[in-house]
Enzyme design. Structure first.
Site, PDB file in Angstrom:
ATOM      1  N   CYS A 115       0.806  -1.078   0.073  1.00  0.00           N
ATOM      2  CA  CYS A 115      -0.200   0.073   0.002  1.00  0.00           C
ATOM      3  C   CYS A 115       0.938   1.381  -0.092  1.00  0.00           C
ATOM      4  O   CYS A 115       0.623   2.306  -0.906  1.00  0.00           O
ATOM      5  CB  CYS A 115      -1.061  -0.067   1.097  1.00  0.00           C
ATOM      6  SG  CYS A 115      -2.209   1.429   1.462  1.00  0.00           S
ATOM      7  N   CYS A 116       1.882   1.335   0.863  1.00  0.00           N
ATOM      8  CA  CYS A 116       2.871   2.496   0.857  1.00  0.00           C
ATOM      9  C   CYS A 116       3.505   2.700  -0.497  1.00  0.00           C
ATOM     10  O   CYS A 116       3.693   3.731  -0.926  1.00  0.00           O
ATOM     11  CB  CYS A 116       3.911   1.982   2.076  1.00  0.00           C
ATOM     12  SG  CYS A 116       3.197   2.535   3.677  1.00  0.00           S
ATOM     13  N   CYS A 198      -1.067   8.726   7.002  1.00  0.00           N
ATOM     14  CA  CYS A 198      -2.475   8.536   6.408  1.00  0.00           C
ATOM     15  C   CYS A 198      -3.164   8.084   7.878  1.00  0.00           C
ATOM     16  O   CYS A 198      -2.667   7.765   8.939  1.00  0.00           O
ATOM     17  CB  CYS A 198      -2.513   7.184   5.700  1.00  0.00           C
ATOM     18  SG  CYS A 198      -1.485   7.438   4.184  1.00  0.00           S
ATOM     19  N   CYS A 201      -3.402   4.719   9.472  1.00  0.00           N
ATOM     20  CA  CYS A 201      -2.066   4.264   9.864  1.00  0.00           C
ATOM     21  C   CYS A 201      -1.262   5.109  11.108  1.00  0.00           C
ATOM     22  O   CYS A 201       0.076   4.854  11.265  1.00  0.00           O
ATOM     23  CB  CYS A 201      -1.218   3.946   8.815  1.00  0.00           C
ATOM     24  SG  CYS A 201      -1.837   2.788   7.665  1.00  0.00           S
ATOM     25  N   CYS A 226       8.181   4.209   5.420  1.00  0.00           N
ATOM     26  CA  CYS A 226       7.323   3.667   4.438  1.00  0.00           C
ATOM     27  C   CYS A 226       8.061   3.528   3.116  1.00  0.00           C
ATOM     28  O   CYS A 226       7.547   2.836   2.366  1.00  0.00           O
ATOM     29  CB  CYS A 226       6.420   4.825   4.055  1.00  0.00           C
ATOM     30  SG  CYS A 226       7.144   6.332   3.434  1.00  0.00           S
TER      31      CYS A 226
HETATM   32 FE1  SF4 Z   1      -1.437   2.714   2.795  1.00  0.00          FE
HETATM   33 FE2  SF4 Z   1      -1.298   3.160   5.683  1.00  0.00          FE
HETATM   34 FE3  SF4 Z   1       0.988   3.167   3.850  1.00  0.00          FE
HETATM   35 FE4  SF4 Z   1      -0.841   5.070   3.901  1.00  0.00          FE
HETATM   36  S1  SF4 Z   1       0.679   4.625   5.680  1.00  0.00           S
HETATM   37  S2  SF4 Z   1       0.320   4.138   2.142  1.00  0.00           S
HETATM   38  S3  SF4 Z   1      -2.783   4.029   4.246  1.00  0.00           S
HETATM   39  S4  SF4 Z   1      -0.229   1.458   4.350  1.00  0.00           S
END
Ligand code: SF4
Length: 231
Positions: A115-116, A198, A201, A226
């Site tokens: 996701c990151c 985010c 998170c 990240c």
């Molecule tokens: Fe995805 Fe969480 Fe990374 Fe944002 S912080 S990109 S929602 S995993």
């Protein structure tokens, strides 16, 4: 230019002058990435107030706090300047969410990094295309991992310089600057959020807890990054 040559050109100067020098040395090839946290707001203030011709960019992951959008709004209104927005590739987000749902990142580190990567790191690679220097709001005191970094580095992976203007600042120095100069600030900082990313998170931390402990708190391996600044 070699790292030591650039260091010689920047050392001993005020932050404003360091930023001006970078803009002069590498016109159109220096970028500051902001996520509207307090350190980033100090740097934005210095760039905008002094009319320094540097590109200011943000990556909107699509999962940010509404309070973060409020700071974004206030910042462009206050300084009457442009902040360039990068958004994730919609097909990659659609595929990930269709296959894994909206909270896949809670279920494994692999999912979280995916996701990151889709929402942030891939956009960062686009931001860095053609850039020679990347400015960011990292401070050495923010985490154990960051204390080993240097205020000016050469990133071998991305092949660019990285400059952290507030590297030696304490959290109190950042807060005092924001107060003194009336810099737009994220109200979440007053509610115990220190490092704001985010919404799903990030959570508030207790007094004295590690700066990054509110990020991906369910992960226990200690490295709370990240993929932007992993070394
Ligand atoms: Fe995805 Fe969480 Fe990374 Fe944002 S912080 S990109 S929602 S995993």
């Amino acid at each position: 230019m070699e790292l030591h040559d650039l260091k010689d050109q920047l050392i001993g100067k005020s932050i404003e002058d360091q930023l001006r020098k970078l803009a002069e040395l590498f016109p159109g090839q220096v970028v500051f990435t902001t996520s509207f946290g307090m350190e980033d707001q100090v740097i934005s203030h210095l760039i905008f107030e002094n009319n320094i011709p540097l590109e200011v960019v943000t990556i909107d992951t699509g999962r940010l706090f509404k309070e973060t959008y409020t700071v974004f709004h206030k910042t462009i209104k206050t300084y009457q300047k442009r902040i360039k927005v990068y958004f994730p590739d919609h097909e990659a987000v659609e595929k990930m969410m269709t296959e894994k749902g909206p909270f896949s990142f809670y279920y494994s580190k692999e999912n979280r990094l995916e996701c990151c990567r889709i929402r942030k790191v891939a956009q960062l690679s686009k931001v860095m295309e053609g850039m020679v220097c990347w400015i960011s709001g990292i401070r050495s005191a923010q985490s154990e991992n960051r204390s080993w970094m240097n205020w000016l580095e050469f990133d071998e992976g991305r092949k660019l310089f990285k400059f952290y203007p507030l590297f030696d600042w304490s959290s109190d120095e950042v807060k005092n600057f924001i107060k003194r100069k009336n810099v737009p600030d994220n109200v979440l900082h007053d509610r115990g959020f220190v490092s704001i990313g985010c919404e799903p998170c990030t959570r508030a931390v207790a007094e004295g807890e590690d700066f990054r402990s509110g990020r991906w708190w369910w992960e226990t391996d200690g490295k709370k990054e990240c993929g932007f600044h992993l070394k």
